[in-house]
Design an enzyme around this catalytic site. Structure first.
Site, PDB file in Angstrom:
ATOM      1  CB  SER A 559      -0.957  -0.035   1.193  1.00 37.46           C
ATOM      2  OG  SER A 559      -2.004   0.880   1.035  1.00 37.46           O
ATOM      3  CG  ASP A 644      -6.688  -2.307  -3.647  1.00 37.78           C
ATOM      4  OD1 ASP A 644      -7.192  -1.527  -2.808  1.00 37.78           O
ATOM      5  OD2 ASP A 644      -5.569  -2.802  -3.511  1.00 37.78           O
ATOM      6  CG  HIS A 679      -5.923  -2.328   0.070  1.00 31.43           C
ATOM      7  ND1 HIS A 679      -5.099  -1.738  -0.864  1.00 31.43           N
ATOM      8  CD2 HIS A 679      -5.408  -1.989   1.277  1.00 31.43           C
ATOM      9  CE1 HIS A 679      -4.143  -1.064  -0.247  1.00 31.43           C
ATOM     10  NE2 HIS A 679      -4.298  -1.205   1.046  1.00 31.43           N
TER      11      HIS A 679
END
Length: 707
Positions: A559, A644, A679
């Protein structure tokens, strides 16, 4: 071949990486797209990859490209399939499949989750009054998830009279939850018809009213708090709060003493609380203290006062107090003064005691305060680097405090301490099947010196016998954003890395909050490059001290930590043999300029707003996608998810396409897109191990480790 002996385990690795198959990688199409802002015209030839996000299933070209990248890495890694399966089974075999969480007592019931052999999910259960009472399965998530590629059930919220439960379901992996109501007396479940929520709801004390947070279905921003009465249509739900500032996150909760419903609204630099008597759900929320510029505050209600944790005139936060009927800032008085060397992170409140979660010298700590005597006591631990934290403590009228503890070599442990007597009891420690002896491993706390003289803490673990001669492989991990502290922790999965000769290190770089609030301030906005330099300096320190060498040093982050990966391979590509970037935030400027992309406006306080030229210029100077050059890059494995919600798939896809076009080396570059997940990856408790097996196999292949 070099042969090394670790304990009783013999393994081998070659100095030179194994050969890769001769397969041509996919080459992405280019289409001119000019970004013109601040007099700066930039062509973005891969902008078209946003089409799936904009058009959905109509954009087959994007999906076809992502599938071609998947076919490429699958072909290139084909020979590792048996090894990956071995790694998967090895890691899975350490997990106790039939297991049960430590029961938590609340309002006459013991609540817990349990897992079953061969099942991917869990069952949420309770027992009335005694652990010997009959079990009541409140939710069988194994059954509910059957047939779904992804399934997340969350927010289990029990009504005050114990008769009903609200929970949320996301079966797409976009973190957009539908709410369901289950009658615990009849077993009947109702879809409330409430969509696009955060996945939880808060009960008022009337057992009939709930409050929930609604998300904007396009931007995924939390924008509204609603009140819903059971038995009514969602269209009749009452909007009790709407946040107009798009840089704020909002949420709703209930005080531990169950007297107040509380709405929180906050950004990186300021916050605001509203509160309502939980016995009067149709009343009007009152502002605790109107938001103040550059002031964060949180509120902990006690029976006789409010405690306020705030950074008002206190960089590392302090605790203040105010009467229940006078909540304005002019009434706040110091309760725990500010300390320059101690960061206050939270409070666990009880009738007779308070427990403060603090951070000092880069380590977490718990401090007990006796409310009657004002005596303070810090819990002590022996290991050089560890993590300690407050666990689930829902009961206010108790003297028993539960906390968790872990380190790089100590499995996750749950303790209960009697705050009156000091007696500490180990309730449960993560069981590592197949046998685990912590004495076979070593952990250290090191400090690297950054270019500006700042000392960067490092937590490292390796198996005894690890040779510090510059020839051993090492994986360096970090995050370094949002003030998120990446503390030392145990992983049974990681043993598959350590047992094959790797060391694993966490760099506690600026942008996190390990060393206090200033540590965060010095790694955000116009100081973001400190984060990247710290990571590079940590890697160079580990090379200098002969823990490893550039031929055997690997980097990993996800991330915002994936942005870190993108930045450091641009800035210092020769330092790393390989890097793993998981769901990486790498197209910083283009994302931050597009308010239609989920969560963009929430991020302005973290990265800056590129509509402002100064911020634009600084972001452009480090954004990974903007700074790819014609030069050699290390081996790269990049992962993303089509659905995501936090970092859209097109960021890593564009980044990989541009890297492939410009890089001048023959190192491998893989993009793995999960077409079903988002995600957080897979939702089952074993599926994620396949991703880790791939990551490990990627590094092992580069090291020549094949078993």
């Amino acid at each position: 071949m070099n042969k090394l002996l670790f304990g009783c385990l013999i393994f081998s690795y070659s100095i030179h990486a194994q050969d890769w198959p001769s397969i041509n990688p996919p080459i992405a199409e280019k289409h001119d797209h000019i970004r013109d802002i601040h007099g700066d015209k930039v062509n973005d030839p891969y902008y078209w990859m946003i089409d799936y996000f904009k058009k959905g299933k109509d954009s087959t070209k994007v999906v076809d490209y992502l599938k071609s990248e998947n076919s490429y890495w699958e072909g290139m890694m084909k020979d590792t399939e048996p090894f990956r399966e071995k790694l998967f089974q090895e890691m899975k075999s350490r997990i106790k499949e039939k297991d049960e969480s430590v029961p938590v007592f609340k309002k006459g019931y013991y609540y817990y989750t349990r897992t079953e052999t061969g099942k991917q999910y869990f069952k949420y259960c309770r027992k009335k009054g005694s652990l010997n009472a009959p079990e009541e399965v409140l939710l069988d998530v194994d059954q509910l998830a059957d047939g779904h590629a992804y399934y997340s059930a969350s927010g289990f919220s029990i009504s005050p009279d114990n008769s009903k439960m609200i929970y949320g379901v996301d079966d797409v992996s976009r973190r957009q939850y539908k709410l369901f109501l289950k009658d615990l007396r009849t077993g009947k479940t109702i879809d409330l018809g409430i969509k696009n929520t955060t996945g939880s709801a808060i009960w008022a004390n009337d057992n009939n009213t709930i409050f929930y947070t609604g998300k904007n279905p396009e931007t995924l921003l939390t924008e509204k708090i609603f009140r819903h009465s059971l038995g009514t249509e969602p269209s009749k739900d009452v909007l009790v709060y709407e946040e107009k500032d798009k840089s704020n996150y909002i949420g709703v909760g209930k005080s531990k003493n169950e007297k107040f419903i509380m709405i929180y609204s906050g950004a990186t630099t300021s916050s605001e609380i509203r509160f309502l008597n939980a016995d009067e759900p149709k009343g009007t929320f009152k502002v605790f203290q109107p938001r103040m510029k550059d002031v964060l505050y949180d509120v902990t209600p006690l029976e006789d006062k409010f405690l306020i944790t705030t950074n008002k005139d206190a960089l590392n936060f302090k605790v203040m107090e105010t009467p229940l009927d006078k909540t304005g800032v002019e009434n706040w008085k110091d309760f725990i003064p500010h300390r320059k060397d101690v960061l206050i992170e939270g409070i666990s409140e009880f009738k007779n005691f308070l427990v403060f979660s603090e951070r000092q010298n880069g380590l977490s700590q718990l401090v007990i305060l006796d409310r009657k005597t004002n005596k303070r006591e810090s819990l002590k631990f022996d290991e050089p680097t560890y993590t300690v934290y407050s666990s689930e403590n829902p009961e206010y009228n108790t003297d028993n405090f539960r906390f968790g503890y872990t380190s790089m070599i100590t499995p996750s442990s749950q303790y209960e301490q009697n705050l009156q007597t000091g007696k500490r009891t180990l309730l449960k420690q993560q069981e590592v099947l197949g046998g685990y002896n912590k004495t076979n491993y070593e952990t250290e706390r090191l400090f690297a010196t950054a270019k500006d003289g700042t000392k960067i803490p490092i937590s490292i673990v390796y198996k005894k016998g690890y040779k510090k001669d510059g020839n051993s492989p090492l994986l360096l991990y970090a995050y370094g954003s949002y003030g998120g502290s990446m503390d030392a922790y145990f992983s049974s999965v990681r043993l598959s890395l350590l047992d094959r000769g790797f060391a694993f290190a966490i760099a506690h770089i600026r942008g996190g909050q390990e060393m206090g609030r200033q540590w965060y301030e010095d790694g955000k906005m116009m100081k973001k490059k400190n984060t990247f330099n710290d990571f590079i300096d940590t890697g160079e320190f580990l090379v200098k001290e002969k823990y490893t060498s550039p031929k055997h040093l690997y980097a990993q982050g996800g991330s915002a930590g994936g942005m870190l990966m993108g930045a450091v391979v641009n800035m210092k590509p020769e330092l790393w043999n390989g890097a793993i970037a998981q769901v990486p935030f790498v197209d910083v400027i283009n994302t931050m300029l597009d308010e239609s992309i989920p969560l963009t406006t929430n991020e302005y306080d973290e990265w800056g707003n590129p509509n402002n030229k100064e911020a634009y210029d600084y972001m452009k100077s480090y954004s990974p996608y903007e700074n790819i050059e014609k030069k050699n890059y290390p081996n790269l494995l990049v992962t993303t998810g089509l659905h995501d919600s936090q970092v859209q798939y097109f960021e890593p896809a564009k980044w990989v396409a541009k890297l492939r076009d410009l890089k001048t080396d023959k190192n491998v570059l893989f993009l793995k897109t999960d077409m079903d997940y988002g995600h957080g990856g897979a939702s089952g408790r074993f599926d994620y191990l396949k991703d880790i097996a791939l990551e490990y196999a990627f590094m092992f292949k580069l090291e020549g480790i094949s078993k």
